[in-house]
Write an enzyme that holds these catalytic residues in place. Structure first.
Site, PDB file in Angstrom:
ATOM      1  N   ASP A  47       0.829  -1.158   0.189  1.00 16.27           N
ATOM      2  CA  ASP A  47      -0.033  -0.096  -0.176  1.00 16.27           C
ATOM      3  C   ASP A  47       0.924   1.114   0.153  1.00 16.27           C
ATOM      4  OD1 ASP A  47      -3.073  -0.825   0.950  1.00 16.27           O
ATOM      5  OD2 ASP A  47      -1.528  -2.309   1.687  1.00 16.27           O
ATOM      6  N   GLU A  70      -5.566   7.135  -0.013  1.00 13.90           N
ATOM      7  CA  GLU A  70      -6.029   6.365   1.347  1.00 13.90           C
ATOM      8  C   GLU A  70      -5.090   6.379   2.500  1.00 13.90           C
ATOM      9  OE1 GLU A  70      -8.359   2.449   2.795  1.00 13.90           O
ATOM     10  OE2 GLU A  70      -7.574   2.394   0.609  1.00 13.90           O
ATOM     11  N   ASP A 124      -6.465  -1.253  -3.407  1.00 12.34           N
ATOM     12  CA  ASP A 124      -7.812  -1.403  -3.337  1.00 12.34           C
ATOM     13  C   ASP A 124      -8.056  -3.189  -2.814  1.00 12.34           C
ATOM     14  OD1 ASP A 124     -10.565  -1.375  -2.884  1.00 12.34           O
ATOM     15  OD2 ASP A 124     -10.830  -0.900  -4.980  1.00 12.34           O
ATOM     16  N   THR A 126      -7.004  -4.884  -0.002  1.00 12.48           N
ATOM     17  CA  THR A 126      -5.807  -5.092   0.956  1.00 12.48           C
ATOM     18  C   THR A 126      -6.136  -7.001   1.351  1.00 12.48           C
ATOM     19  OG1 THR A 126      -5.295  -3.098   1.345  1.00 12.48           O
ATOM     20  CG2 THR A 126      -4.093  -4.791   2.584  1.00 12.48           C
ATOM     21  N   HIS A 214     -18.437  -5.547   3.813  1.00 15.00           N
ATOM     22  CA  HIS A 214     -18.543  -4.441   2.743  1.00 15.00           C
ATOM     23  C   HIS A 214     -19.936  -4.294   2.020  1.00 15.00           C
ATOM     24  CE1 HIS A 214     -13.902  -4.946   2.690  1.00 15.00           C
ATOM     25  NE2 HIS A 214     -14.400  -4.262   3.512  1.00 15.00           N
ATOM     26  N   SER A 238     -12.060  -5.418  -4.164  1.00 19.26           N
ATOM     27  CA  SER A 238     -11.762  -4.349  -4.982  1.00 19.26           C
ATOM     28  C   SER A 238     -12.693  -4.013  -6.079  1.00 19.26           C
ATOM     29  CB  SER A 238     -10.317  -4.665  -5.365  1.00 19.26           C
ATOM     30  OG  SER A 238     -10.077  -5.360  -6.684  1.00 19.26           O
ATOM     31  N   LYS A 241     -14.186  -5.657  -9.525  1.00 24.09           N
ATOM     32  CA  LYS A 241     -15.771  -5.947  -9.926  1.00 24.09           C
ATOM     33  C   LYS A 241     -16.140  -5.079 -10.736  1.00 24.09           C
ATOM     34  CE  LYS A 241     -17.022  -5.470  -5.506  1.00 24.09           C
ATOM     35  NZ  LYS A 241     -15.367  -5.596  -4.725  1.00 24.09           N
ATOM     36  N   ARG A 255     -23.606  -3.284  -4.109  1.00 18.17           N
ATOM     37  CA  ARG A 255     -22.708  -2.951  -3.226  1.00 18.17           C
ATOM     38  C   ARG A 255     -23.777  -2.182  -2.016  1.00 18.17           C
ATOM     39  NH1 ARG A 255     -17.072  -2.536  -1.758  1.00 18.17           N
ATOM     40  NH2 ARG A 255     -16.886  -1.115   0.273  1.00 18.17           N
TER      41      ARG A 255
END
Length: 306
Positions: A47, A70, A124, A126, A214, A238, A241, A255
């Site tokens: 990251d 981020e 994205d 992790t 999520h 991540s 998708k 989502r």
């Protein structure tokens, strides 16, 4: 309308470097190279290293452009910082400890409705990265609240989902008004991509987050049942998708927030939003509203993603 040719080239090259960095780090095993943030989510040297590499490339090419990303170095121990610098030096030779840390920490822009800035999610997914599964590196450019360019690196994603043992490592590229394309990390040939042309819901397939924290898998299953969707969901981490929707491997990405108060981070959606739109699809929140990237780091005017 701007063509963003230079921005596109710089972003693609930065994503390629970062994909190779992540692949090398993942191959090395990540022993002692992971920590937990305050919210208990994992973060790794990949990251931070990716953020440093991309930040330096953008600083060189566009010195006046701020970056929202981020990660920050708050709470990162000295030994982990040293490992970050070591990994970055495998991609950018001779960069100093001070330069690497400065590149990471300069990515502190808060966004807003005016001006031009870059948005970066260095890794994205992790948890997918740690499992050896799917993850992505997402870089986008926003001007006056509009996403105008996006590049998504998916180092572990098969070029063809029907050939899981075939070539892996995809890069998705989209520019406002210019469509969406896909290429391999090591092959510059770009293939135009488009969303699936599905008229009957029963013929559709959908994807959702691997982690049920999520997105509510229960609510997604209810939606699929109502629509008559028979295929099992594709669950991956991540913004990959968005990629598989944009290239028609799936028709729908849901989502659905498990908690009403949850707010999405814009770095989780800017690249994917533009990519699906440019591939001929549509992206809204669960209320049918367009995604609003002008409110800072959060999609505070939206709830969920469809």
């Amino acid at each position: 309308m701007m063509n963003y040719k230079h921005e596109r080239q710089v972003a693609v090259e930065a994503i390629i470097k970062s994909c190779r960095l992540c692949q090398a780090i993942r191959k090395g095993g990540l022993f002692g190279e992971t920590m937990k943030k305050e919210d208990q989510s994992p973060v790794t040297v990949a990251d931070f290293g990716t953020q440093a590499v991309i930040s330096r490339d953008l600083l060189k090419a566009f010195p006046d452009d701020p970056i929202m990303a981020e990660e920050n170095l708050a709470g990162v121990p000295t030994d982990l910082q040293e490992k970050i610098v070591q990994h970055v030096n495998t991609i950018i030779l001779g960069v100093s400890h001070k330069e690497v840390l400065a590149a990471i920490d300069r990515c502190n822009y808060n966004g807003g409705p005016a001006g031009r800035f870059w948005v970066l999610d260095p890794v994205d997914g992790t948890r997918g990265f740690l499992r050896g599964d799917q993850y992505a590196i997402a870089l986008s450019l926003i001007e006056d609240g509009r996403v105008v360019l996006g590049v998504l690196g998916c180092p572990n994603l098969p070029f063809d989902m029907n050939q899981p043992d075939g070539p892996k490592g995809c890069i998705f590229i989209s520019v406002n008004g210019q469509g969406a394309a896909m290429r391999l990390i090591d092959d510059p040939f770009e293939k135009k991509i488009e969303v699936a042309d599905i008229d009957e819901p029963a013929m559709a397939s959908f994807c959702e987050s691997f982690e049920s924290t999520h997105s509510s898998h229960t609510d997604s299953a209810r939606v699929a049942h109502i629509l008559g969707v028979n295929a099992s969901p594709i669950r991956i981490d991540s913004q990959c998708k968005y990629g598989i929707v944009a290239r028609s491997d799936a028709s729908i990405y849901l989502r659905l927030p498990g908690k009403a108060e949850y707010q999405e981070k814009i770095w989780d959606h800017t690249v994917g939003w533009l990519m699906v739109k440019e591939a001929g699809g549509e992206v809204t929140d669960i209320n049918g509203l367009p995604l609003d990237f002008s409110a800072g780091k959060l999609l505070s005017h939206n709830s969920g993603i469809v």
